[in-house]
Structures are given as C-alpha cells and as structure tokens.
Design a protein around this motif. Structure first.
Motif, PDB file in Angstrom:
ATOM      1  N   ARG A  41       0.829  -1.210   0.000  1.00  0.00           N
ATOM      2  CA  ARG A  41       0.000   0.000   0.000  1.00  0.00           C
ATOM      3  C   ARG A  41       0.864   1.261   0.000  1.00  0.00           C
ATOM      4  NH1 ARG A  41      -2.653   2.793   4.527  1.00  0.00           N
ATOM      5  NH2 ARG A  41      -4.178   4.186   3.602  1.00  0.00           N
ATOM      6  N   ARG A  44       3.441   0.735  -3.550  1.00  0.00           N
ATOM      7  CA  ARG A  44       2.643   0.715  -4.775  1.00  0.00           C
ATOM      8  C   ARG A  44       3.292  -0.021  -5.948  1.00  0.00           C
ATOM      9  NH1 ARG A  44      -1.830   4.533  -4.801  1.00  0.00           N
ATOM     10  NH2 ARG A  44      -2.176   4.870  -2.613  1.00  0.00           N
ATOM     11  N   LYS A 149       3.677  12.524  -5.228  1.00  0.00           N
ATOM     12  CA  LYS A 149       2.413  13.133  -5.633  1.00  0.00           C
ATOM     13  C   LYS A 149       2.223  13.086  -7.144  1.00  0.00           C
ATOM     14  CE  LYS A 149      -1.505  15.027  -5.092  1.00  0.00           C
ATOM     15  NZ  LYS A 149      -2.583  14.092  -4.825  1.00  0.00           N
ATOM     16  N   ASP A 157      -0.397   8.890  -9.110  1.00  0.00           N
ATOM     17  CA  ASP A 157      -0.163   9.694  -7.910  1.00  0.00           C
ATOM     18  C   ASP A 157      -0.792   9.040  -6.684  1.00  0.00           C
ATOM     19  OD1 ASP A 157      -2.809  10.192  -8.413  1.00  0.00           O
ATOM     20  OD2 ASP A 157      -2.637  12.362  -8.389  1.00  0.00           O
ATOM     21  N   MET A 158      -0.284   9.431  -5.541  1.00  0.00           N
ATOM     22  CA  MET A 158      -0.752   8.890  -4.263  1.00  0.00           C
ATOM     23  C   MET A 158      -1.655   9.915  -3.590  1.00  0.00           C
ATOM     24  SD  MET A 158       2.858   7.338  -2.808  1.00  0.00           S
ATOM     25  CE  MET A 158       2.188   6.466  -1.412  1.00  0.00           C
ATOM     26  N   THR A 159      -2.441   9.454  -2.642  1.00  0.00           N
ATOM     27  CA  THR A 159      -3.249  10.374  -1.850  1.00  0.00           C
ATOM     28  C   THR A 159      -2.334  11.103  -0.871  1.00  0.00           C
ATOM     29  OG1 THR A 159      -3.704   8.807  -0.072  1.00  0.00           O
ATOM     30  CG2 THR A 159      -5.220   8.790  -1.970  1.00  0.00           C
ATOM     31  N   TRP A 160      -2.809  12.231  -0.362  1.00  0.00           N
ATOM     32  CA  TRP A 160      -2.012  12.971   0.623  1.00  0.00           C
ATOM     33  C   TRP A 160      -1.767  12.122   1.862  1.00  0.00           C
ATOM     34  CZ3 TRP A 160       0.849  16.512  -1.045  1.00  0.00           C
ATOM     35  CH2 TRP A 160       0.449  17.366  -2.059  1.00  0.00           C
ATOM     36  N   GLN A 161      -2.769  11.370   2.274  1.00  0.00           N
ATOM     37  CA  GLN A 161      -2.619  10.521   3.459  1.00  0.00           C
ATOM     38  C   GLN A 161      -1.523   9.478   3.236  1.00  0.00           C
ATOM     39  OE1 GLN A 161      -4.190  11.089   6.394  1.00  0.00           O
ATOM     40  NE2 GLN A 161      -2.800   9.575   7.213  1.00  0.00           N
ATOM     41  N   ASP A 162      -1.517   8.835   2.056  1.00  0.00           N
ATOM     42  CA  ASP A 162      -0.485   7.838   1.739  1.00  0.00           C
ATOM     43  C   ASP A 162       0.899   8.467   1.726  1.00  0.00           C
ATOM     44  OD1 ASP A 162      -2.359   5.827   1.517  1.00  0.00           O
ATOM     45  OD2 ASP A 162      -2.449   5.912  -0.680  1.00  0.00           O
ATOM     46  N   LEU A 171       0.359  15.297   7.632  1.00  0.00           N
ATOM     47  CA  LEU A 171      -0.359  15.513   6.381  1.00  0.00           C
ATOM     48  C   LEU A 171      -0.152  16.936   5.856  1.00  0.00           C
ATOM     49  CD1 LEU A 171      -2.458  14.271   4.388  1.00  0.00           C
ATOM     50  CD2 LEU A 171      -4.213  15.256   5.846  1.00  0.00           C
ATOM     51  N   ARG A 175       1.585  18.528   2.248  1.00  0.00           N
ATOM     52  CA  ARG A 175       0.927  19.481   1.345  1.00  0.00           C
ATOM     53  C   ARG A 175       1.737  20.766   1.199  1.00  0.00           C
ATOM     54  NH1 ARG A 175      -5.249  18.670   3.485  1.00  0.00           N
ATOM     55  NH2 ARG A 175      -5.687  16.841   2.209  1.00  0.00           N
TER      56      ARG A 175
END
Length: 196
Positions: A41, A44, A149, A157-162, A171, A175
């Motif tokens: 996870r 990736r 990102k 791309d990955m989520t901000w949480q990931d 987090l 950003r």
C-alpha cells in the motif's frame, strides 16, 4: 512447534532474543501477509514491495530486542514498515529524472542525436533539461514529496494521506512541501523561459 503457534507475539519476541530461531519464523508466518499488504500500500509496486518487506524483516530481526511488550507487536512492526518505505522513497528521489527509451531503441537514439533538430523540439528538450535541473536542485525531502504526488516513479499519484504515511510526516507538512516545490519549479521554468 505447537507451543510457538500458541505463544503470544511478546513471548515469540523474547524467545527470538534468547536465540530461538523458530520463534522468529513463527512471527514471520503470523505477520508476513499483513506486512506485505501494508508495504504494498505504501510502495505501490510489488517488486519494490518485496524488497522493502525483506528490509523490514531484516531490521526487525536485528532490533527485536528493543520491542517493548507494552505496545502491540503490529504497532512496532508498522513503525519499521513506515521507516523502510520512507527510505525507499528517499532512494528513489535521488535518482535523476530520465527519458530512457531502453536498449532496443539505442540505435535510433544515436541516429536521432546526430540529426539536426527543429527549433520547437530543441526548445522542448531545453525545457525538459531545465525542469530536470530544477528538480535535482530541490532537497531530498522536497523531491520525495513531489515524486510521490506526481507519480514519477510509479506511474500513478498517491493520496495525501499515503504520502504523509510513507514519508512519516504530518499531512499538512506534505501538502506544504508540495506547494513550495511547485512554486520553486514554476519560478525556475519562468526564469528559463525568460532566458530563452
């Protein structure tokens, strides 16, 4: 072996520290699937996930004496997973951005390099070189968040949480770094365009 299957994680950790190799094997059998899912996870990419998981288990074997049974074993294991995944992304962020076409196109690349380029293609190549130079001029932490990102190493791309979990940062820090990187890259590209 039946006793080891019934033993709790803390008991297995203590047995491993005392020199019982079977205890570590029992921990691996019990947690390896969960570990791989967690690593996958964060990383990736299955091939990279296998490599990172191997690093996780080597780190665990070396540091198991520091495990405090007051915390759940998976909490301890997850901290190692996040650390090794973060190391993985830092290593990737140190790779230069390339436009490699592979060995089969090497002959074509050589012939193309000798041919005169139209102005638009030359300008495009200069822009790519300027962007690559600007990216290389970023700090390792900045490169890591940008590559994650933008999916430069994985294709998505990955989520901000990931990203925050992978880099083991808050987090909002992820950003903020990304916004700062984008501003630096835009400025570098604007300067490049002004010089062209």
């Amino acid at each position: 072996m039946h006793d080891l299957e019934q033993a709790g994680d803390a008991q297995l950790c203590a047995a491993h520290v005392a020199g019982d190799r079977r205890a570590f094997a029992a921990l691996y059998d019990r947690h390896s699937r969960w570990c791989f899912a967690r690593v996958s996870r964060l990383v990736r990419n299955d091939a990279d996930a296998e490599e990172v998981q191997q690093e996780v288990w080597v780190t665990l074997a070396r540091n198991l004496g520091t495990y405090e049974p007051t915390a759940q074993f998976r909490t301890y294991l997850n901290a190692i997973i996040r650390s090794r995944a973060s190391d993985h992304w830092r290593r990737l962020s140190r790779r230069p951005v390339t436009n490699d076409l592979g060995d089969e196109d090497a002959e074509f690349d050589t012939a193309a390099a000798d041919a005169p380029l139209p102005d638009s293609v030359a300008q495009s190549n200069e822009a790519v070189a300027a962007f690559s130079a600007a990216l290389a001029g970023l700090s390792t932490d900045e490169q890591a968040v940008f590559r994650l990102k933008e999916g430069l190493d994985r294709g998505a791309d990955m989520t901000w949480q990931d990203i925050a979990e992978t880099l083991a940062i808050p987090l909002e820090t992820a950003r903020t770094r990304y916004r700062r990187v984008c501003a630096k890259l835009k400025l570098a590209m604007r300067e490049h365009m002004d010089l062209s």
